[in-house]
Design an enzyme around this catalytic site. Structure first.
Site, short mmCIF file in Angstrom:
data_model
loop_
_atom_site.label_atom_id
_atom_site.label_comp_id
_atom_site.label_asym_id
_atom_site.label_seq_id
_atom_site.Cartn_x
_atom_site.Cartn_y
_atom_site.Cartn_z
CG HIS A 173 -6.02 1.78 -0.98
ND1 HIS A 173 -5.89 2.29 0.29
CD2 HIS A 173 -6.43 0.49 -0.82
CE1 HIS A 173 -6.21 1.36 1.17
NE2 HIS A 173 -6.54 0.26 0.53
CG HIS A 233 -1.97 -1.03 1.21
ND1 HIS A 233 -1.78 -2.34 1.59
CD2 HIS A 233 -3.29 -0.95 0.85
CE1 HIS A 233 -2.92 -3.01 1.47
NE2 HIS A 233 -3.85 -2.21 1.03
CG HIS A 240 -31.32 -10.40 24.77
ND1 HIS A 240 -31.92 -9.83 23.68
CD2 HIS A 240 -30.97 -9.37 25.59
CE1 HIS A 240 -31.93 -8.50 23.83
NE2 HIS A 240 -31.36 -8.20 24.97
CD GLU A 273 -22.60 -4.04 23.50
OE1 GLU A 273 -22.51 -3.42 22.42
OE2 GLU A 273 -23.61 -3.99 24.22
#
Lengths: 734, 734
Positions: A299, A63, A517, A453
């Site tokens: 890139h 890159h 859940h 989270e």
């Protein structure tokens, strides 16, 4: 407290080194850059970019574009802005540098070479994208290699890592620094590209850093407006500066930053003295100098020989020569070595005089620097006799053990994704209840991560990466939502961080919250993950065992999977020592007709089923408790045989309310989940899916009889899902 | 084109129904609310809140606080703002309602009862948190139940689902609407709580909705400033309104919203005529009326009998009476039935007159509404003879098949998380290249999601949820980054959506990007996931088979796992029909000493290894290709036996560069990965980890000889990792 400019100058004056920014007066510190130095910038930029083009061209990969757009940023960082020591990359009080756009790693490697990191030779640089298995220049930065703070590549996570690193500094400083003794006083610099501004984990981390006022953090945005698919305005047209300000950040623009060392340096110096975290938006051009500059094509691929030659001509270099670094470029950078050594010596002096004045704190601080746990940590684990014997949710069991550890071991850095009341790992001691990061107070060791989270896991990686063992990050949420955190948890395993993840509400026992859940397949991921311990204890004694295993696993994260509901305690059977071996004989039975594997919150059903099998069906069963597959794999063949008795004719049946995946290695049949769960009270959910002793006993009886009739050999390749078939096709039309 | 207020009035005038907002003049449409109606709001609010308190109290559970803070919002939505039909919840042009804070589901259920959804009886309402297995009131809304648009609960995802639903409307409208015929003209309303503003997936989706100018989307923020851990200012202090404006949203505040039906309604009407997506920030009080109003405790537990009685007294209701709904409250809401029937009849008229004027488009549109694929879809799958025979990356193979499908089947809605050049599913046909959502153009069927994997998956769920079969969402990124998307992918499986996930760069063959990009454990998650197909084809023919399987799986998402690198094509062995059975005999060999299982990009090594085994070691081997475990599980015992020959004495060895987890069900031994990968060119990475025919042949030879010596029985419970041990402890110090 945010450092004022004066405070900054004071801090610097403690470290009498030759960095340019020590001479700043007012905010316009860059005025003091020596013209002689500035004159060299042009040469340095040209040499650097041609080197990048050559390094990518040799193996036709890598890159190059980003490394070239960011060159001036790098010069500014490694020459002027960052505090580090090439001679000792682990010098404790160094600034941390995180390359969140990790694919531009050649940028970092090349500056590390230029400033004189000893392992980063020109030969090593040339090993980028080569077939050398001993390369320290992999396709993304890897923490195993000297001078790399954190492994990056999965986009966005580096931002959260940097937040964790900054928080580590703040917490240590709040704990140990004294007037006149800035023992811990480092910045964290985090490079990002356009992509990191789109990934949710970074957006979560931005909120937290602003909220926590982490003024020792600077995000450097290499604003190229290009990603793989093309121009960024195809996928993002927000006002990023306004957004960052709304998130509580100091925002600085560098409008024409591709080659603007002076502008970058000024911005970095302003970042150092900000009382907010700083977002530096630097407009650059990808692949500057190339024929495809400014385009997505620059890139992720080498430019090709012709374009490389053009680049060199454009930059006044000889297209016939490769990997050229004139001595004056090395001279320009290599003074970083002596400067770094002075930083380090100075810091050592501070630590010594601090220790003389504050012997106790000094000794403790040194232990933290060494990353060592106190020798007596085992004494803090409650003894078996002190544990509750009445039914207890294992999340509460974990709270009992974890809380006393966290109170006594200073490196415990506990946190939760907004589930303090459920996860039970918040400090019970009121003195320790102070949340870290609130209202300018960083001395607490409990972090409210909010409902984030993924950021929690990735910030925990930053805390762990600060210095091995200085922090032992503990995270907590519902087990199901460790699927949100999974990308970060995996990076912790890959980097060998010791961490403890407290995962409550596992299995369908979670109850009324329903299938969204109730985890079914997630354990398969964590059981399969390299360098990871997934431990599912069946009672408080086993939970203590799980925490002991986690504390012994100094290069491995551990997830402890816990119940919402009450679990019967089995003090007569359960064993913390057994947990260390992954599985052990829970209830022995000579001449058993069947071995049942019990796991976690389903163990109670297994014990009852064995009773029913004996009373109702005249079938003798033994029970193996199996909290951790990975630990069991470490045991000898003899031990495994003694636990599971493969050589007997008795079949093995596992009972766990998850997908059976991974149990086929150990068992011949299973009573497991083949579909997603259901919203019912926990006990009813278990019943609905057949986790009921009388039902299971009948299934097992039928299976045992069949095996007795057809022989154990008949089972080969025929793992039996005793209570159903696997989930495809279970979905009804709706 | 954004609707002007006039356009809105025109649209409404096509539907001459008795909704209040039809009478608006100027933006202040709420003035037209009849005083008579307004008078009833107070009663309705009081009755609703007491009902919520009763419903949670009966089984001592549930989430009452949010439902009570949001009551005025609900009255405004179901009485005034939303277009829907209780008599036919699936009426096509209805507004979509997403409850992203799904734990407040009682809010939605109760309004559905009040307005007269026929299945939502008072008995059903009372089944919330009960032991009834036939309850349609689970702990979070579930799409299987009448009137629920999307299953929610995992926080943040509902926002992305809503973005997908809004995009679905825009795309259909752009494709089929004609002047005077607004066939598709619905809003999407999405309720969120404080938590959804913290989850990364929502933050990603906010960016996209603003960028795409989805002015048919309204996010309703129930701003309670409370989550489980307590006050939101513990974890979030950003200026959310400024941030949303920076993201391109229209922001409306309702400052005192807890009981302000009029204020909410005005905001919703403004949202309808906005030319940007609208964020409505409504300040409310959690658990209003309770003794713990405004506190975290009001979030996730019943109030207790005493507090419920107090609530009733405070609201002027009789504490001795439960579940009280006066007739005038029903009367207030139930006119929604006739209103909805008029909406529906009117829409049916529009469709009919449209079809008369535009017969071809009308027929196609009706097919889309029915969610049917054209009968002739199979013809678009290239025939085996037309496939390339020279080495081809399977991602390219997928592109070849997928592209022709996407071009010909109008329901294909393809997208990528910024990996168009890598994933190869972008349209090759220039006419179809238009990106959906850019510059006000929504007729394209290719979505640039940006680097937002989780939002991509969750938006794809919204597209699928719009109406079964109307869209077939295709997503694409690197397989490794489907770990970011996993929470959304799982919700697609749970909801039974047909979707195709194109996952390239699987396995260590990915090469130089290194361990961060090389998946090891992730396949275990997707193989274990209920109602999910993980298919890993070995060449172009098998890739065609994988897409056929995906198209046949109308209630199940499919992830197709593909290689970056060239793969040898095996036209003599590979079979699209075989893929439908999950596994099949690839190379047969009578009297084989061993069966080798080959998978995906490692098949080439397996074929070579078999040659080496024969030539060098005199070992006869047969090969099974095993692209999909879940499909294999559907087959008969006889078929399984014919493929794997469990009854023979020949052991079975699987070769796959992933964790062995899940293969133990089928194989006796494996050549797999026990650690994370390594940054090397792909071929070298394979070699480094022992995926080399000569090496594998020797390992297999040793294993076969041992089995021949000790008997196949000796293998029981002893799955062999032939090239290493599992990963714990493989991490060296650094």
């Amino acid at each position: 407290m945010a450092p004022s400019l004066e405070a900054y100058e004071d801090a610097v004056s403690l470290q009498p080194v030759k960095v340019q920014q020590t001479k700043i007066n007012g905010t316009n510190g860059v005025d003091s850059l020596q013209p002689k130095e500035s004159d060299k910038h042009d040469l340095v930029l040209r040499v650097f970019r041609c080197l990048i083009a050559d390094l990518c061209e040799q193996f036709k990969g890598g890159h190059p574009g980003g490394a070239m757009s960011m060159t001036a940023i790098g010069v500014s960082l490694w020459k002027y802005a960052m505090k580090y020591s090439p001679s000792n990359p682990n010098y404790f009080d160094r600034d941390r540098f995180v390359l969140s756009n990790g694919h531009t790693c050649l940028f970092q490697y090349t500056f590390m070479h230029l400033v004189g990191y000893r392992q980063m030779t020109i030969e090593q640089l040339k090993s980028y994208h080569s077939r050398r298995t001993d390369s320290i220049c992999p396709g993304h930065p890897e923490i195993e290699n000297e001078g790399i703070e954190v492994t990056t590549g999965p986009l966005g996570q580096g931002v959260a890592n940097a937040v964790g690193l900054s928080m580590a500094t703040k917490q240590l400083a709040a704990t140990y620094n004294k007037p006149g003794f800035d023992l811990v006083d480092n910045m964290t610099w985090c490079m990002i590209g356009d992509a990191c501004l789109q990934e949710g984990v970074a957006l979560e981390a931005f909120q937290l850093a602003g909220h926590w006022k982490l003024n020792n953090l600077a995000i450097i945005y290499d604003n190229k407006q290009i990603t793989c698919d093309g121009s960024v305005d195809m996928v993002c047209t927000e006002d990023i500066n306004a957004k960052m300000r709304a998130c509580g950040w100091n925002v600085i623009d560098v409008h024409d930053g591709t080659s603007n060392v002076q502008g970058c340096t000024q911005a970095f110096i302003e970042a150092r003295v900000s009382d907010l975290p700083t977002f530096i938006n630097i407009r650059t051009v990808i692949g500057i100098g190339s024929a495809i500059a400014g385009q997505a094509k620059a890139h992720g691929a080498a430019f090709g020989a012709e374009d490389v030659a053009n680049i060199k001509r454009a930059f006044g270099m000889n297209p016939e020569e490769h990997f050229v670094v004139p001595d004056e470029v090395y001279d320009f950078f290599r003074e970083a070595r002596s400067r770094g050594e002075e930083y380090e010596a100075n810091w050592a002096d501070i630590v010594e005089s601090y220790t003389q004045k504050y012997p106790q704190e000094g000794a403790e601080f040194k232990l933290r620097v060494q990353g060592k746990m106190p020798q007596d940590w085992a004494q803090f684990i409650p003894k078996k006799d002190d544990l509750p014997t009445r039914p207890t949710p294992s999340r509460k069991s974990a709270g009992i053990v974890c809380n006393v550890l966290a109170e006594n071991l200073k490196n415990f850095m506990v946190g939760t994704a907004d589930l303090s009341p459920s996860a039970k790992v918040d400090f019970q001691n009121p003195e320790l209840k102070t949340a870290c990061g609130l209202n300018g107070n960083y001395s607490g060791r409990y972090i409210h991560y909010g409902i984030r989270e993924h950021a929690m896991a990735s910030i925990a990686n930053g805390l762990a990466a600060y210095n091995k063992g200085t922090f032992l990050p503990v995270t907590s949420t519902f087990f199901m939502f460790y699927i949100y955190a999974a990308p970060g948890i995996r990076m912790g395993a890959l980097q060998g961080f010791q961490q403890i993840h407290i995962a409550t509400h596992d299995s369908i026992g979670t109850g009324e919250d329903g299938p969204t859940h109730q985890p079914i397949a997630l354990a398969a991921l964590y059981r399969a993950m390299p360098n990871f311990l997934y431990i599912r204890p069946c009672d408080t004694e086993e939970t203590a065992g799980a925490l002991i295993a986690a504390l012994n696993a100094t290069f491995t994260p551990t997830l402890i999977s816990l119940s919402r509901q009450n679990l019967t305690q089995f003090p007569q059977y359960s064993s913390r020592e057994g947990v260390q071996k992954g599985a052990y004989v829970f209830v022995e039975q000579e001449d058993a007709d069947v071995t049942l594997i019990g796991v976690g919150s389903e163990m109670g059903f297994v014990v009852q089923t064995v009773e029913t099998l004996g009373k109702e069906h005249n079938i003798k069963a033994r029970i193996v408790s199996f909290p951790c597959q990975r630990l069991f794999e470490q045991q000898s063949k003899e031990y495994k045989q003694s636990v599971l008795r493969y050589k007997s004719k008795a079949p093995i049946v596992v009972v766990e309310a998850y997908s059976p995946t991974s149990w086929e290695r150990y068992a011949d049949a299973g009573i497991n989940m083949s579909s997603f769960g259901k919203s019912l009270p926990g006990a009813d959910a278990y019943k609905y899916f057949g986790f009921e002793p009388t039902v299971m006993a009948k299934q097992i009886q039928g299976f045992v009889e069949e095996v007795q009739r057809d022989g154990i050999e008949s089972l080969r390749g025929d793992f039996r899902d005793l209570n159903g078939t696997l989930g495809y096709g279970t979905k009804d039309e709706h």
